[in-house]
Design a protein around this motif. Structure first.
Motif, mmCIF file in Angstrom:
data_model
loop_
_atom_site.group_PDB
_atom_site.id
_atom_site.type_symbol
_atom_site.label_atom_id
_atom_site.label_comp_id
_atom_site.label_asym_id
_atom_site.label_seq_id
_atom_site.Cartn_x
_atom_site.Cartn_y
_atom_site.Cartn_z
ATOM 1 N N ILE A 34 0.588 -1.594 0.085
ATOM 2 C CA ILE A 34 0.047 -0.214 0.132
ATOM 3 C C ILE A 34 0.753 1.425 0.370
ATOM 4 O O ILE A 34 1.723 1.224 0.536
ATOM 5 C CB ILE A 34 -0.987 0.262 0.780
ATOM 6 C CG1 ILE A 34 -1.868 -1.179 1.179
ATOM 7 C CG2 ILE A 34 -2.107 1.429 1.117
ATOM 8 C CD1 ILE A 34 -2.488 -1.224 2.427
ATOM 9 N N ASN A 35 0.763 1.749 -0.664
ATOM 10 C CA ASN A 35 1.179 3.564 -0.991
ATOM 11 C C ASN A 35 0.630 4.005 0.314
ATOM 12 O O ASN A 35 -0.333 5.284 -0.360
ATOM 13 C CB ASN A 35 1.549 3.936 -2.439
ATOM 14 C CG ASN A 35 1.975 2.508 -2.990
ATOM 15 O OD1 ASN A 35 3.567 2.537 -3.402
ATOM 16 N ND2 ASN A 35 1.631 2.543 -4.386
ATOM 17 N N ILE A 36 1.619 5.149 0.687
ATOM 18 C CA ILE A 36 1.054 5.876 2.136
ATOM 19 C C ILE A 36 1.337 7.286 1.834
ATOM 20 O O ILE A 36 2.601 6.820 1.374
ATOM 21 C CB ILE A 36 1.405 5.111 3.286
ATOM 22 C CG1 ILE A 36 0.759 3.863 3.610
ATOM 23 C CG2 ILE A 36 1.047 6.256 4.707
ATOM 24 C CD1 ILE A 36 1.661 2.875 4.636
ATOM 25 N N SER A 69 5.013 8.761 3.142
ATOM 26 C CA SER A 69 5.898 7.142 4.039
ATOM 27 C C SER A 69 6.138 6.287 2.874
ATOM 28 O O SER A 69 7.291 5.865 3.013
ATOM 29 C CB SER A 69 4.426 7.343 5.428
ATOM 30 O OG SER A 69 4.206 7.681 6.212
ATOM 31 N N TRP A 92 4.234 0.581 1.248
ATOM 32 C CA TRP A 92 3.745 -0.248 3.141
ATOM 33 C C TRP A 92 3.260 -1.806 2.857
ATOM 34 O O TRP A 92 2.109 -1.732 1.938
ATOM 35 C CB TRP A 92 3.056 0.437 4.567
ATOM 36 C CG TRP A 92 3.155 -0.439 4.909
ATOM 37 C CD1 TRP A 92 3.750 -1.129 6.313
ATOM 38 C CD2 TRP A 92 1.578 -1.235 5.883
ATOM 39 N NE1 TRP A 92 3.316 -1.704 6.909
ATOM 40 C CE2 TRP A 92 1.498 -1.534 7.059
ATOM 41 C CE3 TRP A 92 0.374 -1.084 4.933
ATOM 42 C CZ2 TRP A 92 0.520 -2.704 7.957
ATOM 43 C CZ3 TRP A 92 -0.356 -1.577 6.218
ATOM 44 C CH2 TRP A 92 -0.039 -2.025 7.494
ATOM 45 N N GLU A 141 -9.125 -1.451 4.859
ATOM 46 C CA GLU A 141 -9.384 -0.409 3.452
ATOM 47 C C GLU A 141 -10.718 -0.717 2.660
ATOM 48 O O GLU A 141 -11.151 0.471 2.868
ATOM 49 C CB GLU A 141 -8.375 -1.533 2.642
ATOM 50 C CG GLU A 141 -6.818 -1.019 3.763
ATOM 51 C CD GLU A 141 -6.609 0.718 3.702
ATOM 52 O OE1 GLU A 141 -6.451 1.607 3.243
ATOM 53 O OE2 GLU A 141 -6.424 0.950 5.101
ATOM 54 N N ARG A 154 -11.616 2.899 7.253
ATOM 55 C CA ARG A 154 -10.317 2.746 8.494
ATOM 56 C C ARG A 154 -11.579 3.546 9.325
ATOM 57 O O ARG A 154 -11.692 3.163 10.481
ATOM 58 C CB ARG A 154 -8.943 3.376 8.323
ATOM 59 C CG ARG A 154 -8.384 2.826 7.426
ATOM 60 C CD ARG A 154 -6.905 3.566 7.396
ATOM 61 N NE ARG A 154 -6.751 2.950 6.525
ATOM 62 C CZ ARG A 154 -5.768 3.704 5.618
ATOM 63 N NH1 ARG A 154 -5.309 4.943 6.127
ATOM 64 N NH2 ARG A 154 -4.987 3.805 4.733
ATOM 65 N N GLY A 188 -3.068 5.343 9.810
ATOM 66 C CA GLY A 188 -3.166 4.501 9.012
ATOM 67 C C GLY A 188 -2.932 2.853 8.884
ATOM 68 O O GLY A 188 -4.266 3.294 9.726
ATOM 69 N N PRO A 189 -2.957 2.107 7.523
ATOM 70 C CA PRO A 189 -3.540 1.057 7.450
ATOM 71 C C PRO A 189 -3.155 -0.332 8.543
ATOM 72 O O PRO A 189 -4.039 -1.459 9.055
ATOM 73 C CB PRO A 189 -2.946 0.109 5.759
ATOM 74 C CG PRO A 189 -1.940 1.085 5.904
ATOM 75 C CD PRO A 189 -2.354 2.510 5.851
ATOM 76 N N GLU A 216 6.568 -1.485 6.598
ATOM 77 C CA GLU A 216 6.861 -0.335 7.390
ATOM 78 C C GLU A 216 6.894 -0.944 9.133
ATOM 79 O O GLU A 216 7.123 -1.897 9.019
ATOM 80 C CB GLU A 216 5.372 0.276 7.759
ATOM 81 C CG GLU A 216 5.416 1.561 8.362
ATOM 82 C CD GLU A 216 4.408 1.979 8.706
ATOM 83 O OE1 GLU A 216 3.649 2.833 8.742
ATOM 84 O OE2 GLU A 216 3.248 1.324 8.529
#
Length: 732
Positions: free
Chosen positions: A461-463, A466, A469, A501, A505, A524-525, A724
């Motif tokens: 997952i693109n955060i 950040s 991840w 997701e 959330r 976040g996730p 992450e």
């Protein structure tokens, strides 16, 4: 005419008759009289001349001068002393006004059956007098503190001289150490010379320090005050004041409170051994308190028994019996004032009725002392038999009913403590996979089934802010299409993230928050994997909401609060069942999924006695925290384990030692409790399960399966990237 008779001798009688012969006189012996002292003229003593004479005269003059000055000074001192004693005499109130001099009130805590299990604040217990207490107690006090109490006038010169001699022989100053104070002087100190406590002027600690000052001036004032009390009160009145105001450790003020505190009985009924133990507290209440060190307190009591025997208060047989049968603590006293549970109730109640009360308060609580002993024993057994010696690892336990009523609480390995750091309510730690039931609760409440499937496959997952991840499963393997039940049962990470997701959330956070997880939840996730922090009591209360059918609960320990002497409560229960969070059917399906965790998944070590049990393991990144939270049909229990300084646990996951602590606790809690089925609903009862469709790769016809492709696009599928940091893992 001439006088012819002139010149003739006169006639006398013996001449007129014939002469008679004289009779011889008898010789009489006269008593010897003391020789008459002739007054002699005093001749002045000769004064010694020279230097010796001058010195003698000078010495006599000095002595006469000293005598004149001394008796005058003595007269003035006596007058001033009389005035001082008279002044204090006029300020002394009636005895009844001096018996309860506490600066704050007390709190007595009762368990769910109405039995006293803890005390807080300054306990008083009620007025006792020298006539109503046990004679053994009265004699023990006099024998220990002032054996000449009934014979002196308030101060004891002999006692002071003896104390000075002992102090000097032990290498201290004459007024350092032993004071030689009488009981009357000690009462003067307890009364602080009649100066009342004023919180607006100084703190209680400052006031106590002022009352205990040991300067010569202060001791002189105490002696004068003692003389005034001796003039105003009887000896028994003074002893009564002493017995009601003395501090005797563990918050007990007076011998009635101490007797109730340590022995669970009135001071009128204490035995010689118990009397000796109570009297032994006077010299050092904290050091000799039996709740701190029972053996030390018993040794001190043996010394008091010997003194009572030597002074004739106990016969040899009575003294021998007291020594051979030393006093023992009551069950409530052994519990060390209620430990963590009592601390929690005191901190959760209103401050003006608990921590800073000026009243005497009675609080009825939810505590079940049998369950509390079960939790204490389980903690002790596991750490003695399953954990290496010297380990600094800590653990906490909470047991509650489905409505949030807390039945037992252990906040650390040392179970019999008071005022210690309570890890059950004060430690906020990452929850790990123990958070996952709330992810699936959100999905089930939207209408999904435990049999709906999701793909367990590499995920990235693109955060924003950040970068990418990539979560991983604990086994570093992927299992393809798995049902929600299996995903929870085996604590798989990727399916949990995908479901979170998909349902959103925000919805997951809302469900968790409504169930009682009040701490800030991760944005976040990693939310789905328990990256957020929570306390053990919050987690246990949230699971209680699942057991009761989906309604939130507020964990509580206070049932009723009233003032001593009043029948009507001031306040009632401070918690219980709140609003519904998820549908009852969703909660019952979630119970079914969590039952599989225990019967066939990561929580199998929690099984016992053939009971239907449900729960969830949890382990955080690097095993810094390990959890097991679960329930039977009757009770919910939560266990946390870890280090206070966040040191990683070695070889420990939620499926291991926490599950064993949970099992040992619940085995003891359920002794004598009939087996009941869990309130769960199987998927077949909820509706037909949705099977994967052949036309879709790894997807099902249900909503979760249908949107697998959409999830790929949203989450950014793929593998090979590093996870992450600080991401929770699953359990084994």
């Amino acid at each position: 005419m001439s006088d012819k008779r002139k010149g003739k001798r006169p006639l006398v009688a013996d001449k007129r008759y014939a002469a008679q012969p004289k009779k011889p006189r008898k010789a009489t012996v006269k008593p010897k009289s003391k020789p008459r002292r002739t007054a002699r003229r005093k001749t002045p003593a000769k004064r010694r001349g020279g230097l010796i004479g001058l010195f003698q005269r000078l010495l006599r003059w000095v002595l006469r001068l000293i005598w004149r000055i001394t008796w005058r000074i003595g007269a003035v001192v006596c007058l001033l002393l009389s005035l001082a004693v008279g002044y204090y005499y006029t300020t002394l109130p009636e005895v009844t006004e001096l018996l309860d001099g506490r600066a704050r009130g007390s709190v007595t805590l009762l368990d769910d059956r109405g039995q006293v299990f803890a005390w807080r604040g300054d306990q008083f217990g009620g007025v006792v007098t020298a006539d109503t207490v046990s004679p053994h107690l009265r004699n023990a006090i006099v024998a220990t503190e002032d054996k000449r109490f009934y014979r002196h006038f308030g101060i004891s010169p002999r006692g002071i001289a003896s104390a000075v001699r002992i102090n000097l022989s032990e290498g201290r100053g004459p007024l350092s150490g032993h004071g030689g104070s009488t009981i009357t002087q000690q009462v003067a100190k307890l009364l602080c010379l009649g100066v009342p406590y004023d919180p607006a002027v100084q703190s209680e600690a400052e006031y106590e320090a002022e009352c205990r000052r040991g300067t010569i001036k202060r001791k002189a004032s105490e002696a004068i005050y003692a003389l005034a009390m001796e003039a105003k009160y009887s000896k028994n009145d003074i002893l009564t004041i002493y017995m009601n105001r003395a501090f005797l450790g563990a918050g007990a003020r007076g011998f009635e409170a101490a007797s109730q505190r340590y022995f669970g009985k009135s001071a009128a009924n204490v035995t010689p051994a118990e009397s000796a133990m109570l009297a032994g507290l006077l010299v050092a209440p904290t050091r000799f308190a039996p709740t701190n060190d029972l053996t030390r307190s018993q040794r001190r009591a043996a010394t008091i028994v010997r003194l009572m025997n030597e002074q004739g208060y106990l016969s040899e047989a009575e003294a021998r019996s007291a020594r051979n049968n030393p006093a023992e603590l009551s069950a409530a006293a052994e519990a060390r004032a209620g430990g963590y549970f009592a601390d929690w109730v005191m901190s959760s109640g209103p401050e003006f009725f608990t921590r800073k009360t000026t009243e005497d308060v009675i609080i009825r609580t939810t505590l079940d002392q049998r369950m509390q002993r079960a939790a204490d024993d389980a903690m002790k057994w596991v750490f003695e038999n399953k954990i290496r010696a010297g380990s600094k690892a800590q653990a906490a336990i909470v047991v509650m009913s489905a409505d949030g009523a807390v039945r037992a609480m252990v906040g650390g390995r040392k179970t019999r403590v008071s005022g210690a750091f309570n890890r059950a309510v004060q430690a906020k730690r990452q929850t790990g996979s123990a958070f996952k039931p709330f992810v699936y609760a959100a999905a089930l409440d939207l209408g999904y089934s435990p049999n709906d499937t999701v793909m367990d496959e590499p995920l990235t997952i693109n955060i924003p802010g950040s970068g990418p991840w990539t979560p991983r499963n604990y086994t570093n393997r992927f299992y393809g299409s798995v049902s929600l039940t299996r995903a929870l049962k085996d604590s798989l990470n990727i399916p949990a993230v995908k479901v979170s997701e998909f349902v959103g959330r925000d919805l997951v956070r809302q469900v968790a928050s409504d169930f009682g997880l009040q701490s800030d939840l991760a944005a976040g996730p990693a939310l789905a994997l328990g990256a957020s922090e929570s306390t053990l009591i919050e987690m246990t209360g949230a699971y209680a909401g699942i057991l009761n059918g989906g309604s939130s609960v507020t964990p509580y320990g206070l049932v009723e609060l009233r003032l001593l002497g009043d029948d009507a409560p001031v306040m009632g229960t401070g918690g219980g069942i709140g609003e519904r969070v998820i549908q009852e059917s969703a909660a019952q399906q979630l119970v079914y999924m969590m039952e599989k965790v225990v019967s066939d998944g990561t929580g199998q070590r929690a099984q016992f006695g053939g009971r239907a049990l449900a729960g969830k393991t949890g382990t955080t990144q690097a095993a810094r925290d390990a959890w097991f939270v679960g329930f039977s049909a009757d009770y919910v229990a939560g266990v946390w384990m870890g280090y206070d300084d966040n040191t990683p646990l070695t070889g420990v996951t939620g499926a291991g030692l926490p599950a064993e602590i949970w099992r040992e606790t619940m085995v003891r809690v359920h002794e004598g409790v009939p087996i009941k089925p869990l309130p769960m609903m199987t998927p077949s009862q909820a509706g037909e399960a949705r099977e994967p469709s052949p036309g879709q790769q790894g997807s099902s016809t249900g909503p979760v399966g249908i949107l697998e492709g959409l999830l790929r696009d949203i989450l950014g599928g793929g593998s090979g990237r590093q996870p992450e940091p600080n991401v929770s893992g699953s359990d084994r």
